[in-house]
Each structure stands twice: as C-alpha cells, then as structure tokens.
Scaffold this active site. Structure first.
Site, short mmCIF file in Angstrom:
data_model
loop_
_atom_site.label_atom_id
_atom_site.label_comp_id
_atom_site.label_asym_id
_atom_site.label_seq_id
_atom_site.Cartn_x
_atom_site.Cartn_y
_atom_site.Cartn_z
N ASP A 38 0.70 -1.23 -0.05
CA ASP A 38 0.20 -0.14 -0.06
C ASP A 38 0.95 1.37 -0.17
OD1 ASP A 38 -2.82 1.14 0.62
OD2 ASP A 38 -1.70 1.97 2.29
N GLU A 67 1.68 0.26 -4.89
CA GLU A 67 1.14 1.61 -5.43
C GLU A 67 2.52 2.35 -5.46
OE1 GLU A 67 -3.44 1.47 -3.49
OE2 GLU A 67 -1.72 2.09 -2.25
#
Length: 385
Positions: A316, A353
């Site tokens: 993340d 990400e």
C-alpha cells in the site's frame, strides 16, 4: 508480576524467559522521554515484534510458531502452486470477511472467518464439497486466475475482535425504498463499532487479525491463518498479502493502538519541517528512512513469507518508502531457501502503489519507490499515476 529487563552495550533490552511463560500474555513497561508531553513518561506498550496477541491487541502473547499444535496436517511440505514468469501473474482482490459473511452455504460460525476457506471445517463429512464462494474461486482458477490478493490480514485497530463487542443493525432495512437515505444512515451510525473495515489501520504488523479467527483470544488465529493459506494453495491459487507499512493507526502516549510511538517516542514516524507529524498517507506516516523501521519491515515480511508460506506482497502506497528499503526487502526475501526456510523467496512477487506525492514527492527525502525510480529494481508497480 513485573520482570526487570537489562540493556546490553548495543542498546538491546532483554530478560530470560522461563519455559512456563509460553502462551502467556505480556506487555512492556517503558520509561522514556515523550516529545508529545515534553517530559519523562512511564507507559505500557505491546511488543512491536508481536507474533500473537490477545483480543483487540490488548497484550502480546509468547507463542512458538514452530509448535505442531499451530500447524495444520502437512503444513511444512504441502504443495504450493508454481509460477513460471512474473508476466503470468493474474490477481483477484478479496476481503476475508466479505468472502463469506453472507454466504448461506457456509455454517454461521465460520462466516467472515479464515476457516470459511477450509473445506475440512466447512463440511467435515463431505471433504470434496465446496461452498459457493470456494466454487467461484475454483472456477476462476480454472479460467486462468493464479493469485488471490487478500486485503489487510495483520492485526488492525478499527474492528472489535470479540463478536459480542461488534455492533449490528437489528432492523430490516429492506422495507425502505431504494432511493432512501435511511439505510446508509443506520449503517454509518455503527460503522466505527461493527465487524467490517478494509483494514488499513495497522497496529501489530506481524500478527494475524483476530476478528477473522473463531477464537480471538490466544494463538488459534495462527493455526487458522495457516489453514486458509494451505486451502487456497490446494485450489491452485497463490496468496498475496496487502501490507501497509506507510502508516500506523495511532501514535502518541495514550492510545491502546499506539505501539511504536510508545517504545521510542518520535522515532518511527516522519515529520514535517516544523516538527509536526506527516499525514499524507491518511494517518500517522512512518519513517522508513530510519534504520530500525526498515529493519522491522524486512524482518516482518520474512516472517510472513517463511512462517505463513505466502507467495507475494502488495505494498500500500509503496511510493512513501524508498528504493533502498524495497531493495533490501527484495534481497531478504530472495535469500529464503526451501532447505532452510521451507520457501523459495525468489518466487515471491512484490509490487505496490508506486505513486509520487506528499512529502516524499520528487525525491525530496531520497529516492522513493515511485514509478520513475523503479527501473531494474525487480519490483512491480501499478501503472496508474
């Protein structure tokens, strides 16, 4: 009972652990300078390197992950689906509770749990039978799917882990029209106390989330998590964990969910130029540029790969870490061998990400793990910016 610890020349605090402490709960009592209060504080904190906790992360538990009691039959040598090339990866994102919470083919006590993935617990008398959810996953696997990405599975702080503490909607909302705002209002009124959250609220990075276990207190969560991984492998699916090292759910000296910031206040979180904590990730940004936080990341990921046999990690907001962090992680995972560790780390896929924003944008704090810095890094990245 309070047991004193001793500090070594290298700054490591330790004490001898009697055998009878096994499976018992503990906390650390630390006396440190706290920049939040500008004075010396004595606080109690759970272990940031916890491998198991009591319900709601209230205390850490001494647990032996190599105990046969915490391993399903055939755990160490069960077959893991192979992968010839990284370009063959196909991923299905899945929330553990959502997978079975409303599946009528799953027994009530297993809905929303790790064991909803496990045929041996779903239908003990019918070992070949699949729930609706498992049958759907199997059909996807037969069509070419090879990876299940599980939304956060570590211990997070936004869901009460004991079922009796979870708020539920007691009225039938279907009697209201589809254009009514009433249903959403009722659901949102208990949203902070119900059984659902995505889970991007990390408290103990190395502990399986207790609300997905049939017994949140004690080490059952370790066994049940392993059962889930083994069951997904048996369906021909590899398992990717969603990892969220870019922030913590809480900080400061008072919250039960504050762990790192009680142990060494001010060290594990990133600051703005004026000294205020960075919150560009949404919460309390961590400082992976600091050596001991990088070490926590590396050791934690090796733990998940070795002790739970997962097959990849999806980071993340990976761009809030640095290329050197991710390179050291990749190298540590690659060093895992079947002979020594039971897994071949070279086959684990790592991606994330790789967005470039916030206080780390444009390499302001160093070469961050954003798209434009990842060439040749052996890391994958989403292609959106």
């Amino acid at each position: 009972e309070v047991v004193p610890m001793e500090c070594s020349e290298r700054g490591v605090w330790s004490c001898a652990r009697p055998a009878e402490w096994q499976d018992t709960a503990y906390k650390f009592r630390v006396t440190v300078f706290c920049p939040w209060t500008n004075q010396i504080e004595t606080m109690e904190a759970t272990d940031p390197y916890s491998r198991c906790t009591t319900a709601n992360g209230e205390r850490s538990i001494f647990v032996d992950l190599n105990s046969p009691v915490l391993m399903p039959p055939g755990w160490w040598d069960h077959p893991v689906p192979g992968l010839a090339h990284w370009t063959d990866v196909s991923v299905y994102e899945l929330h553990i509770r959502d997978f079975s919470a409303t599946d009528a083919s799953v027994p009530d006590h297993l809905r929303g749990k790790y064991r909803a993935f496990c045929r041996q617990h779903l239908y003990p008398q019918e070992p070949g039978r699949l729930s609706r959810g498992l049958a759907h996953l199997k059909s996807l696997q037969e069509a070419g799917l090879n990876h299940i990405h599980l939304l956060p599975t570590y211990d997070y702080g936004s869901v009460p882990e004991r079922p009796e503490e979870q708020a539920v909607v007691m009225e039938d909302l279907s009697r209201h029209g589809p254009d009514s705002e009433y249903q959403q209002g009722v659901v949102m009124s208990i949203a902070d106390r119900d059984a659902f959250n995505w889970g991007y609220d990390p408290v103990h990075y190395g502990v399986p989330e207790g609300s997905y276990s049939t017994a949140a207190d004690g080490p059952s969560r370790v066994l049940e998590f392993r059962e889930m991984v083994q069951s997904l492998h048996s369906l021909g699916l590899r398992v990717v964990l969603d990892v969220v090292y870019n922030h913590t759910f809480a900080s400061g000296p008072y919250s039960q969910n504050s762990v790192l910031d009680k142990i060494v206040p001010g060290y594990y979180h990133r600051r703005q130029e004026d000294g205020e904590m960075c919150h560009s990730t949404c919460c309390n940004n961590t400082a992976s540029e600091h050596r001991m936080f990088e070490r926590l990341m590396v050791e934690d990921l090796v733990h998940w790969a070795r002790d739970y046999k997962v097959d990849g990690f999806r980071f993340d907001i990976m761009g809030h870490h640095f290329v050197h962090n991710m390179t050291n992680i990749r190298n540590a995972i690659n060093a895992l061998t079947p002979e020594r560790d039971g897994v071949d780390g070279r086959h684990l896929y790592i991606y994330g990400e790789a967005w470039d924003f916030g206080e780390v944008a444009l390499n302001q704090r160093g070469r961050n793990a954003s798209q434009h810095n990842l060439g040749g890094s052996r890391l994958g990245a989403f292609n959106d910016r």
